[in-house]
Design a protein around this motif. Structure first.
Motif, PDB file in Angstrom:
ATOM      1  N   ASP A   1       4.216   3.034  -2.403  1.00  0.00           N
ATOM      2  CA  ASP A   1       3.920   2.265  -1.284  1.00  0.00           C
ATOM      3  C   ASP A   1       5.127   1.544  -0.967  1.00  0.00           C
ATOM      4  O   ASP A   1       5.680   0.612  -1.881  1.00  0.00           O
ATOM      5  CB  ASP A   1       2.858   1.108  -1.805  1.00  0.00           C
ATOM      6  N   VAL A   2       5.758   1.703   0.191  1.00  0.00           N
ATOM      7  CA  VAL A   2       6.982   1.149   0.673  1.00  0.00           C
ATOM      8  C   VAL A   2       6.745  -0.062   1.707  1.00  0.00           C
ATOM      9  O   VAL A   2       5.889   0.238   2.705  1.00  0.00           O
ATOM     10  CB  VAL A   2       7.787   2.344   1.057  1.00  0.00           C
ATOM     11  N   ALA A   3       7.314  -0.911   1.534  1.00  0.00           N
ATOM     12  CA  ALA A   3       7.141  -2.229   2.377  1.00  0.00           C
ATOM     13  C   ALA A   3       8.614  -2.700   2.955  1.00  0.00           C
ATOM     14  O   ALA A   3       9.490  -3.010   1.937  1.00  0.00           O
ATOM     15  CB  ALA A   3       6.368  -3.274   2.223  1.00  0.00           C
TER      16      ALA A   3
ATOM     17  N   GLY B   1       2.740   8.970   0.002  1.00  0.00           N
ATOM     18  CA  GLY B   1       3.033   7.765  -0.094  1.00  0.00           C
ATOM     19  C   GLY B   1       2.224   6.974   0.976  1.00  0.00           C
ATOM     20  O   GLY B   1       1.819   7.506   2.135  1.00  0.00           O
ATOM     21  N   GLN B   2       2.599   5.457   1.253  1.00  0.00           N
ATOM     22  CA  GLN B   2       2.519   4.714   2.370  1.00  0.00           C
ATOM     23  C   GLN B   2       3.898   4.030   2.937  1.00  0.00           C
ATOM     24  O   GLN B   2       4.231   3.192   2.056  1.00  0.00           O
ATOM     25  CB  GLN B   2       1.291   3.855   2.273  1.00  0.00           C
ATOM     26  N   VAL B   3       4.051   3.986   3.970  1.00  0.00           N
ATOM     27  CA  VAL B   3       5.246   3.040   4.420  1.00  0.00           C
ATOM     28  C   VAL B   3       4.567   1.921   5.434  1.00  0.00           C
ATOM     29  O   VAL B   3       4.033   2.400   6.413  1.00  0.00           O
ATOM     30  CB  VAL B   3       6.197   4.135   5.054  1.00  0.00           C
TER      31      VAL B   3
ATOM     32  N   LEU C   1       4.499  -1.349  11.752  1.00  0.00           N
ATOM     33  CA  LEU C   1       3.840  -0.057  11.931  1.00  0.00           C
ATOM     34  C   LEU C   1       3.770   0.436  10.636  1.00  0.00           C
ATOM     35  O   LEU C   1       4.048   0.041   9.764  1.00  0.00           O
ATOM     36  CB  LEU C   1       5.035   0.959  12.425  1.00  0.00           C
ATOM     37  N   GLU C   2       2.752   1.318  10.304  1.00  0.00           N
ATOM     38  CA  GLU C   2       2.273   1.842   9.282  1.00  0.00           C
ATOM     39  C   GLU C   2       1.998   3.338   9.184  1.00  0.00           C
ATOM     40  O   GLU C   2       1.747   4.163  10.110  1.00  0.00           O
ATOM     41  CB  GLU C   2       1.020   1.125   8.909  1.00  0.00           C
ATOM     42  N   LEU C   3       2.784   4.027   8.101  1.00  0.00           N
ATOM     43  CA  LEU C   3       2.683   5.385   7.865  1.00  0.00           C
ATOM     44  C   LEU C   3       1.879   5.928   6.935  1.00  0.00           C
ATOM     45  O   LEU C   3       2.269   5.242   5.597  1.00  0.00           O
ATOM     46  CB  LEU C   3       4.088   6.097   7.936  1.00  0.00           C
TER      47      LEU C   3
ATOM     48  N   VAL D   1      10.712  14.130   6.247  1.00  0.00           N
ATOM     49  CA  VAL D   1       9.466  13.277   6.108  1.00  0.00           C
ATOM     50  C   VAL D   1       8.677  13.680   6.952  1.00  0.00           C
ATOM     51  O   VAL D   1       8.866  14.066   8.152  1.00  0.00           O
ATOM     52  CB  VAL D   1       9.857  11.759   6.637  1.00  0.00           C
ATOM     53  N   ASP D   2       7.330  13.622   6.567  1.00  0.00           N
ATOM     54  CA  ASP D   2       6.150  13.984   7.103  1.00  0.00           C
ATOM     55  C   ASP D   2       4.981  13.122   6.870  1.00  0.00           C
ATOM     56  O   ASP D   2       5.049  12.623   5.736  1.00  0.00           O
ATOM     57  CB  ASP D   2       5.524  15.450   6.632  1.00  0.00           C
ATOM     58  N   ALA D   3       4.532  12.496   7.865  1.00  0.00           N
ATOM     59  CA  ALA D   3       3.595  11.218   7.717  1.00  0.00           C
ATOM     60  C   ALA D   3       2.573  11.348   8.968  1.00  0.00           C
ATOM     61  O   ALA D   3       2.815  12.169  10.040  1.00  0.00           O
ATOM     62  CB  ALA D   3       4.276  10.091   7.920  1.00  0.00           C
ATOM     63  N   ARG D   4       1.496  10.686   8.827  1.00  0.00           N
ATOM     64  CA  ARG D   4       0.457  10.358   9.967  1.00  0.00           C
ATOM     65  C   ARG D   4       0.707   8.853  10.269  1.00  0.00           C
ATOM     66  O   ARG D   4       1.124   7.967   9.620  1.00  0.00           O
ATOM     67  CB  ARG D   4      -0.907  10.589   9.208  1.00  0.00           C
ATOM     68  N   VAL D   5       0.674   8.665  11.662  1.00  0.00           N
ATOM     69  CA  VAL D   5       0.556   7.399  12.297  1.00  0.00           C
ATOM     70  C   VAL D   5      -0.429   7.015  13.040  1.00  0.00           C
ATOM     71  O   VAL D   5      -1.090   7.848  13.803  1.00  0.00           O
ATOM     72  CB  VAL D   5       1.938   7.448  13.202  1.00  0.00           C
ATOM     73  N   GLY D   6      -0.978   5.988  12.756  1.00  0.00           N
ATOM     74  CA  GLY D   6      -2.347   5.452  13.437  1.00  0.00           C
ATOM     75  C   GLY D   6      -3.427   6.449  13.202  1.00  0.00           C
ATOM     76  O   GLY D   6      -3.657   6.890  12.117  1.00  0.00           O
TER      77      GLY D   6
END
Length: 566
Positions: free
Chosen positions: A140-142, A179-181, A194-196, A218-223
């Motif tokens: 979990d990255v902030a 993970g979550q960014v 923003l949240e990934l 990096v691969d992620a989902r947005v929204g």
């Protein structure tokens, strides 16, 4: 036997009691950490029989950037006590509750329930801790950025190769799964958040040649439905500024990016989604850019001005690329020499702004390309002198313009009425004189207003010209014409030309002609199927001077803003 027992007792005592103190002292010593990094351990547990080592409440901090790393438990099976090396396969370092905290804000930047590291070396050259590979489970990255700070994590955790500067932690390989960014940028107003989600990230350092290269993915989902994939290559000399950068986005909501857009263009993004491929490659100080962007349903907020301008470059550029379905595309190719400190985001937004400005500066060229004739000139058409009838070549121009406007429904045309004070006056005067002659000589004939002029050998035409000359020309003018003419036909022709020059044509007639021309353009485009509401006639009239026998009338592009749709 007694010696063996005594030796075992001493070994046990040293392993359980003395070794932990020695290891703790060694880990926390400046000789291991160096001047920039510090490592603190609250408790060390060693099992000398299983070679199990456990560090409790570990804290690592770096003085300049004021970052803290803490872990509740760090366990490993020690392969070699020397330099705390756990590089043997199957003897990894297991870390529980890993947390990286910013000492400036007191807020966690990274929280990992479980982490494992392979090939760990404490006190390695160029780093306090070096690892061959690190794996993070559900991190979990902030990250928070403002005008007074940087993303310290990227410089503090080094993935660079040979010749790198000193870092607290150096990695050869990194993988983060599930993970979550969360990104927060307070350097813009309002703040961007923003949240990934479902992030899978990896970094790998490849050595060889003059410098090591770090590859990042990096691969992620947005929204709700968006996704993002990113790849980058960094050399040690360039630090965090990539030599190559590739990002692919799909169906990403653009509204959260509105503060960035407003800072560059002065407009908010009210709605819309975007997809695209962004490619950038650096060669020394030259950066090559190749970006393809597609957006759908894009709507912008009102400008920061009281009066809405329908020729704003941004509005115009976007309208030039937006089709009937509300989808638009931009293809940005660019090459520039710039500072190595230029960021990827900065270069992207600057090149995009330059591309939009370029589109807005040549709207009719874009429309010509859209209509399929790159060489067509669509910003003007020509009229016959003294007439609201277009010249023959204007028909093709209007057809191409109508085709382009059909493909770009957000665009309209402002038509600028125009007349030539000399050419139009002479043409109208000639028409009036010919009409008078025709009426006096052959009333009722359809060809009384022939464009080629009267027949000066016709006796009735000569009688009418003599009559008009007697009332409209002075005796001195008539004598001068007769003296200079070589024959009677020339005399009547020159008398006719003098009557034309003497004919009165008012300014009102010329201005009315200019507006008739503008209306004829709109009528022609309406016949081509374009809604009449998309056209306006400019209030001002243009006066032009031409010797081409035709009079040009110019167009201006306008954007169909709500206030102009009615």
């Amino acid at each position: 036997m007694i010696g063996l027992l005594a030796g075992a007792a001493v070994y046990t005592l040293a392993g359980f009691l003395i070794a932990p103190l020695a290891i703790k002292h060694w880990i926390e010593s400046p000789n291991v950490s160096g001047p920039d990094c510090r490592l603190r351990v609250q408790e060390v547990y060693v099992n000398p029989f299983t070679m199990f080592l456990s560090l409790r409440n570990v804290t690592l901090f770096e003085q300049e950037n004021k970052l803290l790393v803490s872990a509740n438990v760090t366990d490993t099976e020690v392969w070699s006590i020397d330099r705390f090396r756990a590089g043997k396969p199957g003897r990894d370092v297991a870390i529980r509750s890993l947390v990286i905290t910013s000492a400036e804000t007191g807020q966690p930047m990274l929280a990992v329930p479980t982490a494992t590291a392979t090939g760990v070396t404490l006190g390695a050259p160029g780093a306090l801790i070096e690892a061959t590979h690190v794996s993070l489970e559900r991190p979990d990255v902030a990250l928070t950025h403002d005008t007074a700070s940087n993303h310290f994590l990227l410089t503090w955790v080094s993935a660079a190769g040979n010749g790198r500067g000193r870092a607290c932690i150096s990695l050869d390989g990194l993988r983060a799964v599930g993970g979550q960014v969360r990104l927060r940028d307070d350097a813009v107003s309002p703040s961007v958040q923003l949240e990934l989600r479902d992030v899978v990230a990896g970094a790998h350092r490849k050595t060889g040649g003059r410098a090591a290269v770090t590859e990042i993915s990096v691969d992620a989902r947005v929204g709700e439905s968006g996704s993002i994939g990113m790849e980058a290559r960094l050399r040690s000399e360039t630090g965090r500024h990539p030599d190559s950068f590739l990002m692919q986005v799909d169906d990403v909501d653009l509204e959260p990016l509105s503060p960035y857009f407003r800072r560059k263009f002065g407009r908010d993004i009210v709605a819309g989604s975007g997809s695209g491929t962004l490619r950038q490659e650096r060669n020394d100080v030259t950066l090559r850019i190749d970006n393809d962007l597609v957006f759908a349903g894009l709507r912008l907020g009102d400008p920061d001005t009281e009066t809405v301008d329908d020729t704003l470059p941004l509005e115009l550029a976007l309208a030039l690329v937006t089709d009937q379905a509300g989808r638009g595309g931009l293809s940005v190719q660019y090459s520039l020499s710039e500072s190595q400190t230029q960021t990827v985001a900065g270069v992207f937004i600057d090149s995009l702004a330059a591309h939009l400005d370029e589109l807005a500066a040549r709207p009719f060229v874009v429309l010509a390309e859209l209509a399929g004739d790159d060489d067509a000139v669509l910003d003007e058409i020509t009229f016959l002198s003294g007439s609201a009838e277009t010249a023959p070549a204007a028909t093709d121009t209007l057809t191409l313009l109508a085709l382009a406007l059909e493909l770009r429904p957000r665009l309209g045309i402002r038509v600028r009425p125009a007349y030539d004070p000399a050419a139009d006056r002479d043409a109208i005067a000639a028409q009036q004189v010919r009409l008078h002659i025709a009426l006096a000589t052959s009333a009722g004939r359809r060809d009384r207003d022939e464009p080629t002029g009267p027949n000066f050998n016709d006796p009735r035409v000569r009688d009418v010209i003599d009559e008009f000359a007697g009332t409209r020309l002075s005796e001195a003018q008539r004598r001068a014409i007769a003296r200079d003419a070589s024959d009677e036909t020339t005399t009547y022709r020159d008398t006719y030309l003098a009557l034309v020059a003497n004919e009165r044509v008012s300014e009102t007639v010329l201005r009315r002609l200019a507006r008739f021309r503008a209306r004829s353009v709109i009528d022609a485009l309406e016949r081509e199927g374009i809604d009449r509401k998309r056209f306006r006639i400019a209030d001002a009239l243009d006066t032009v001077t031409t010797d081409a026998g035709t009079v040009p009338l110019r167009f201006e592009i306008q954007v169909r803003l709500p206030s102009h749709d009615g």
